[in-house]
Design a protein around this motif. Structure first.
Motif, short mmCIF file in Angstrom:
data_model
loop_
_atom_site.label_atom_id
_atom_site.label_comp_id
_atom_site.label_asym_id
_atom_site.label_seq_id
_atom_site.Cartn_x
_atom_site.Cartn_y
_atom_site.Cartn_z
N SER A 24 32.96 11.52 81.67
CA SER A 24 34.11 10.85 82.28
C SER A 24 34.59 9.65 81.46
CB SER A 24 33.79 10.42 83.71
OG SER A 24 32.61 9.63 83.75
N TYR A 156 33.94 12.43 92.21
CA TYR A 156 32.58 12.52 92.76
C TYR A 156 32.62 12.80 94.27
CZ TYR A 156 28.24 11.08 94.93
OH TYR A 156 27.12 11.06 95.73
N SER A 159 33.80 16.25 95.14
CA SER A 159 32.79 17.26 94.83
C SER A 159 31.70 17.32 95.88
CB SER A 159 32.18 16.99 93.45
OG SER A 159 31.31 15.86 93.48
N VAL A 314 31.72 19.21 89.00
CA VAL A 314 31.18 17.88 88.71
C VAL A 314 29.65 17.96 88.69
CG1 VAL A 314 30.94 15.52 89.59
CG2 VAL A 314 33.16 16.67 89.70
N PHE A 331 32.38 16.39 84.03
CA PHE A 331 33.27 17.30 84.74
C PHE A 331 33.73 18.43 83.82
CE2 PHE A 331 36.18 14.63 82.51
CZ PHE A 331 37.33 15.36 82.32
#
Length: 339
Positions: A24, A156, A159, A314, A331
């Protein structure tokens, strides 16, 4: 928006084409590209790389153990990087003025144009050259890591909450082309609820400061003019009396009452747009974050484009607190439908 959307589409295509999980950290360069495109109306990759590299060195100086500029120390390297950043800004400003006179469209519709040519009520220039440079550095500094952290945290939490993810995918699949700011802001309740809840769970900045401009009395205490106050964003957004089960992601807290997923028992009764004391993620009052609208538009555009056109995986989430609060992730994007 058109500049931001174009940049986002290009970045998503680039990330998905690798077919692999990405760190990320790529969101830092993404944030810088968005700011540069919106500020100057175009993208110069060489300049963006230069800015990124010098910003990384400068930010490293914030963790220096000393403020003395001893050669070879982080603070000395950081201050040298800051000087290079200011020199880069000088060149960018000179180029902008040469290419975009005051009456041009870019002068009126870009961040840098408004800073350079802005006038006060008496028709005087509002900012000196040094003030323009400092403001540009501040805007990039404030939005660089915070935008990265906001994107990471949103992905996050989505997910980890499949119901929210599915509702968001369904909603953005109906968006018209090209994307419209009013539609993103006012006709995407799930998108906005997910964004507001993610920022509540993990505000990138955990606190802020205010200074008393006059003496004041509050709840039996007296404070002199000039007293500096610290306020905790995290304490406000995890207040159990305001947010039931505050440690659980629940986008229904912020859904409008007429939405089919609305649940009165889950409604927080808080208006995150107004914020203030019960949702001070971007501060509030006359000193509210200058980048608030810009940051929210970034998140809306990226989330809408990503969820509409890609399946998102993720993995390896890691909680971080410094220099900003949020989740580092890896990701992977798999194409859902062509743009």
């Amino acid at each position: 928006l058109s500049s931001m959307d174009r940049t986002t589409i290009e970045q998503l295509d680039n990330w998905s084409s690798s077919g692999e999980f990405l760190s990320s950290d790529v969101f830092k360069m993404y944030a810088l590209r968005l700011f540069y495109a919106s500020s100057f109306g175009r993208i110069d990759e060489d300049v963006i790389i230069t800015l990124h590299d010098d910003f990384k060195i400068w930010l490293g100086a914030f963790m220096s153990l000393t403020t003395k500029r001893i050669p070879g120390t982080a603070i000395d390297d950081g201050m040298k990087a800051r000087d290079r950043l200011l020199n880069t800004m000088d060149k960018l400003i000179d180029d902008f003025i040469r290419e975009n006179p005051e009456e041009s469209e870019r002068a009126q519709t870009t961040v840098i144009g408004r800073l350079i040519y802005g006038k006060d009520k008496d028709n005087n220039r509002m900012l000196t050259r040094d003030e323009v440079k400092d403001n540009v550095l501040l805007l990039i500094f404030a939005g660089h890591d915070t935008t990265k952290a906001s994107i990471e945290s949103l992905l996050y939490h989505l997910s980890q909450n499949s119901d929210a993810m599915e509702a968001l995918v369904d909603e953005v699949s109906t968006l018209s082309e090209p994307l419209k700011p009013d539609e993103l802001k006012n006709k995407c309740p799930v998108l906005n609820a997910c964004m507001f809840e993610s920022l509540r769970m993990d505000p990138p900045v955990l606190g802020g400061f205010r200074k008393a401009v006059n003496g004041l009395d509050h709840k039996g205490y007296s404070f002199d003019k000039g007293t500096v106050f610290n306020y905790s964003i995290l304490m406000a957004t995890t207040d159990e009396s305001l947010y039931k089960n505050h440690d659980k992601f629940n986008m229904r807290r912020f859904l409008p009452k007429d939405h089919y997923l609305y649940d009165a028992d889950e409604d927080s009764g808080i208006d995150p747009v107004q914020g203030r004391t019960n949702y001070p993620v971007f501060g509030g009052g006359t000193h509210v974050c200058l980048g608030k609208a810009f940051a929210q538009l970034e998140l809306r555009v990226l989330a809408a484009r990503m969820m509409k056109h890609y399946k998102v995986e993720v993995r390896n989430p890691k909680k971080v607190y410094f220099p900003v609060n949020g989740w580092n992730i890896e990701f992977k994007l798999t194409t859902r439908k062509a743009m």
